[in-house]
Structure formats: structure tokens, C-alpha cells
Design a protein around this motif. Sequence first.
Motif, PDB file in Angstrom:
ATOM      1  N   LYS A   1       0.883  -1.174   0.000  1.00 45.84           N
ATOM      2  CA  LYS A   1       0.000   0.000   0.000  1.00 45.84           C
ATOM      3  C   LYS A   1       0.915   1.217   0.000  1.00 45.84           C
ATOM      4  O   LYS A   1       1.890   1.254   0.741  1.00 45.84           O
ATOM      5  N   CYS A   2       0.628   2.201  -0.820  1.00 42.00           N
ATOM      6  CA  CYS A   2       1.433   3.418  -0.842  1.00 42.00           C
ATOM      7  C   CYS A   2       0.580   4.599  -0.402  1.00 42.00           C
ATOM      8  O   CYS A   2      -0.563   4.749  -0.844  1.00 42.00           O
ATOM      9  N   ILE A   3       1.134   5.412   0.477  1.00 42.78           N
ATOM     10  CA  ILE A   3       0.462   6.608   0.973  1.00 42.78           C
ATOM     11  C   ILE A   3       1.348   7.799   0.622  1.00 42.78           C
ATOM     12  O   ILE A   3       2.492   7.884   1.077  1.00 42.78           O
ATOM     13  N   ASP A   4       0.825   8.697  -0.174  1.00 45.07           N
ATOM     14  CA  ASP A   4       1.587   9.870  -0.607  1.00 45.07           C
ATOM     15  C   ASP A   4       2.037  10.702   0.589  1.00 45.07           C
ATOM     16  O   ASP A   4       1.270  10.953   1.511  1.00 45.07           O
ATOM     17  N   GLY A   5       3.299  11.118   0.553  1.00 41.35           N
ATOM     18  CA  GLY A   5       3.837  12.010   1.572  1.00 41.35           C
ATOM     19  C   GLY A   5       4.186  11.342   2.895  1.00 41.35           C
ATOM     20  O   GLY A   5       4.581  12.027   3.830  1.00 41.35           O
ATOM     21  N   LEU A   6       4.048  10.045   2.981  1.00 41.91           N
ATOM     22  CA  LEU A   6       4.356   9.338   4.224  1.00 41.91           C
ATOM     23  C   LEU A   6       5.861   9.122   4.316  1.00 41.91           C
ATOM     24  O   LEU A   6       6.470   8.537   3.420  1.00 41.91           O
ATOM     25  N   ALA A   7       6.465   9.601   5.408  1.00 42.99           N
ATOM     26  CA  ALA A   7       7.917   9.498   5.590  1.00 42.99           C
ATOM     27  C   ALA A   7       8.262   8.146   6.200  1.00 42.99           C
ATOM     28  O   ALA A   7       8.718   8.049   7.330  1.00 42.99           O
ATOM     29  N   ALA A   8       8.015   7.086   5.431  1.00 40.19           N
ATOM     30  CA  ALA A   8       8.297   5.728   5.882  1.00 40.19           C
ATOM     31  C   ALA A   8       8.514   4.841   4.664  1.00 40.19           C
ATOM     32  O   ALA A   8       7.950   5.114   3.594  1.00 40.19           O
ATOM     33  N   PRO A   9       9.337   3.802   4.814  1.00 39.37           N
ATOM     34  CA  PRO A   9       9.499   2.868   3.697  1.00 39.37           C
ATOM     35  C   PRO A   9       8.162   2.215   3.336  1.00 39.37           C
ATOM     36  O   PRO A   9       7.412   1.809   4.217  1.00 39.37           O
ATOM     37  N   GLN A  10       7.876   2.143   2.030  1.00 40.52           N
ATOM     38  CA  GLN A  10       6.644   1.540   1.537  1.00 40.52           C
ATOM     39  C   GLN A  10       7.014   0.551   0.440  1.00 40.52           C
ATOM     40  O   GLN A  10       7.612   0.925  -0.559  1.00 40.52           O
ATOM     41  N   VAL A  11       6.668  -0.697   0.646  1.00 37.72           N
ATOM     42  CA  VAL A  11       7.016  -1.763  -0.281  1.00 37.72           C
ATOM     43  C   VAL A  11       5.748  -2.180  -1.011  1.00 37.72           C
ATOM     44  O   VAL A  11       4.756  -2.530  -0.379  1.00 37.72           O
ATOM     45  N   SER A  12       5.792  -2.128  -2.331  1.00 36.70           N
ATOM     46  CA  SER A  12       4.620  -2.532  -3.095  1.00 36.70           C
ATOM     47  C   SER A  12       5.042  -3.368  -4.300  1.00 36.70           C
ATOM     48  O   SER A  12       6.220  -3.472  -4.611  1.00 36.70           O
ATOM     49  N   CYS A  13       4.057  -3.923  -4.951  1.00 36.12           N
ATOM     50  CA  CYS A  13       4.310  -4.807  -6.081  1.00 36.12           C
ATOM     51  C   CYS A  13       3.515  -4.335  -7.283  1.00 36.12           C
ATOM     52  O   CYS A  13       2.382  -3.872  -7.152  1.00 36.12           O
ATOM     53  N   ASP A  14       4.076  -4.458  -8.436  1.00 37.16           N
ATOM     54  CA  ASP A  14       3.357  -4.172  -9.673  1.00 37.16           C
ATOM     55  C   ASP A  14       2.687  -5.474 -10.117  1.00 37.16           C
ATOM     56  O   ASP A  14       3.281  -6.308 -10.792  1.00 37.16           O
ATOM     57  N   TYR A  15       1.455  -5.672  -9.682  1.00 36.42           N
ATOM     58  CA  TYR A  15       0.752  -6.925  -9.943  1.00 36.42           C
ATOM     59  C   TYR A  15       0.515  -7.167 -11.436  1.00 36.42           C
ATOM     60  O   TYR A  15       0.514  -8.295 -11.898  1.00 36.42           O
ATOM     61  N   TYR A  16       0.325  -6.093 -12.176  1.00 40.73           N
ATOM     62  CA  TYR A  16       0.150  -6.233 -13.618  1.00 40.73           C
ATOM     63  C   TYR A  16       1.410  -6.841 -14.235  1.00 40.73           C
ATOM     64  O   TYR A  16       1.345  -7.783 -15.007  1.00 40.73           O
ATOM     65  N   GLN A  17       2.562  -6.303 -13.851  1.00 44.58           N
ATOM     66  CA  GLN A  17       3.835  -6.823 -14.380  1.00 44.58           C
ATOM     67  C   GLN A  17       4.072  -8.251 -13.915  1.00 44.58           C
ATOM     68  O   GLN A  17       4.541  -9.086 -14.687  1.00 44.58           O
ATOM     69  N   CYS A  18       3.734  -8.546 -12.658  1.00 47.55           N
ATOM     70  CA  CYS A  18       3.897  -9.917 -12.147  1.00 47.55           C
ATOM     71  C   CYS A  18       3.052 -10.905 -12.946  1.00 47.55           C
ATOM     72  O   CYS A  18       3.512 -11.980 -13.296  1.00 47.55           O
ATOM     73  N   ALA A  19       1.801 -10.535 -13.216  1.00 46.90           N
ATOM     74  CA  ALA A  19       0.919 -11.414 -13.974  1.00 46.90           C
ATOM     75  C   ALA A  19       1.427 -11.594 -15.403  1.00 46.90           C
ATOM     76  O   ALA A  19       1.373 -12.687 -15.964  1.00 46.90           O
ATOM     77  N   ARG A  20       1.945 -10.506 -15.972  1.00 52.91           N
ATOM     78  CA  ARG A  20       2.462 -10.574 -17.325  1.00 52.91           C
ATOM     79  C   ARG A  20       3.671 -11.508 -17.404  1.00 52.91           C
ATOM     80  O   ARG A  20       3.817 -12.288 -18.326  1.00 52.91           O
ATOM     81  N   LEU A  21       4.543 -11.437 -16.411  1.00 56.76           N
ATOM     82  CA  LEU A  21       5.728 -12.294 -16.388  1.00 56.76           C
ATOM     83  C   LEU A  21       5.340 -13.741 -16.155  1.00 56.76           C
ATOM     84  O   LEU A  21       5.941 -14.661 -16.614  1.00 56.76           O
TER      85      LEU A  21
END
Length: 126
Positions: free
Chosen positions: A106-126
Motif C-alpha cells: 500500500k502506498c500513501i503519498d507524503g508518508l515518511a516511511a518505507p513503503q514496499v509494493s508490487c506491480d501486480y500487472y507486471q507480475c501477472a504478465r511475467l
Amino acid sequence: MKYLPNYVARTLVLGHSKFVGIAVDPSIVSAFHFIVETAAEQLRESGYTILLHVIGHGPDSERHWVELLVANRVAGVIALPGPGTADPELYHRLVDSGSKLVLFDKCIDGLAAPQVSCDYYQCARL
């Protein structure tokens, strides 16, 4: 002599506890089991106690959890919110309290913390 350290007193002196909160949405528990298990093992080895919370339905569960974490001056939080959760205001408040935060999937704009996310579209494509 049966001495046990008083962790509440230690929290007052240090300004933070040796607790780390892990918040997980029930819809993604199985998908991120390995993250929670690995984090829990590493934290225990480093002398931290884990507070696990399964985020319930609605914002009240998440709000209550964040208020509890701030009140207990946790050292950090690993959050794996699901769809429809992750109220940005709550996570900003958590970071502003001095707790370290890592937010997964989950990404929250302006949050001063590490945010780890995945590009699910790219994962499915691969």
C-alpha cells in the motif's frame, strides 16, 4: 532472587518500548505469511516483543490499533493493510509519534516511511 525487569518503567525512561506491532488484514494473511513469520523471528532474536493485530472490518479497528500502538510507544510497526484500509491520517500520526513504520503493499503519498509494493500487472504478465 526472582528479579524481573519492569518493562513499563523502562519504556518511560527510554521513551519507547521494545514492542513492534504487526498489523495484517485477514484477506492477505496467507499471502504474506512468510513476511510475518520471518519478521517475527528476526524481531524475537533482537529482543523485541511482537504485538500482532488482524485488522478488522472498517476504519474503527485500524484506528483503535494505531491509537494503541502510539499509547504504548512501540518501537516500530510493520503494516500489511488490505483493500479499503490504510487510512493515511492514521499512518502519518504513527510516524509523527516517533515509531518506525514499514508499509507493505500500500502506498500513501507524503508518508515518511518505507513503503514496499508490487506491480501486480507486471507480475501477472511475467
